[in-house]
Write a protein that holds these residues in place. Structure first.
Motif, short mmCIF file in Angstrom:
data_model
loop_
_atom_site.label_atom_id
_atom_site.label_comp_id
_atom_site.label_asym_id
_atom_site.label_seq_id
_atom_site.Cartn_x
_atom_site.Cartn_y
_atom_site.Cartn_z
N ARG A 36 0.84 -1.20 0.00
CA ARG A 36 0.00 0.00 0.00
C ARG A 36 0.87 1.25 0.00
O ARG A 36 2.03 1.22 0.43
CB ARG A 36 -0.95 0.02 1.20
N VAL A 56 2.24 -4.93 2.98
CA VAL A 56 1.13 -5.16 3.91
C VAL A 56 1.09 -6.62 4.32
O VAL A 56 1.06 -6.95 5.50
CB VAL A 56 -0.21 -4.75 3.27
N ASP A 73 -5.13 3.12 7.74
CA ASP A 73 -5.09 2.12 6.67
C ASP A 73 -5.42 2.75 5.32
O ASP A 73 -5.32 2.07 4.29
CB ASP A 73 -6.08 0.99 6.95
N TYR A 130 -3.95 0.42 -2.51
CA TYR A 130 -3.44 -0.93 -2.29
C TYR A 130 -3.11 -1.57 -3.64
O TYR A 130 -3.92 -1.55 -4.58
CB TYR A 130 -4.47 -1.76 -1.55
#
Length: 113
Positions: free
Chosen positions: A37, A47, A88, A92
């Motif tokens: 990511r 990740v 987060d 991605y």
């Protein structure tokens, strides 16, 4: 070979998402390896990944919340993300290995209330 990442979106803190990475083209010998990511202003970071022995490894911030899996018959890799946090938030990317590294186009995950 192409990797198509999908499943991103906007979710509230504590929510869940499942990312998918589907491989297409001349995929013979392709190994789907992991998810990375990249948040704005940051470098791309690992990740979750499959090791060469087939076990899994996770970045410390996502341990216990994210799960990587793959379905070799479908040439698809997944990232199950639970208990999502604002940190987060990122694009991605999925990664595979042939004779060279292959990257998907990225899917945006935004965690915000």
């Amino acid at each position: 070979v192409q990797l198509q990442a999908s499943g991103g979106g906007s979710v509230q803190p504590g929510g869940s998402l499942r990312l998918s990475c589907a491989a297409s083209g001349s995929i013979s010998g392709l190994s789907l390896r992991g998810w990375y990511r990249q948040a704005p202003g940051n470098q791309r970071e690992l990740v979750a990944m499959f090791t060469t022995t087939g076990s899994t490894d996770y970045a410390e911030p996502v341990k216990g919340r994210f799960t990587i899996s793959r379905d070799n018959a479908k040439a698809t890799m997944y990232l199950h993300m639970n208990s999502l946090k604002p940190e987060d938030t990122a694009v991605y990317y999925c990664n595979g290995l042939l004779r060279y590294s292959v990257w998907g186009q990225g899917t945006q995950v935004t965690v915000s209330s």
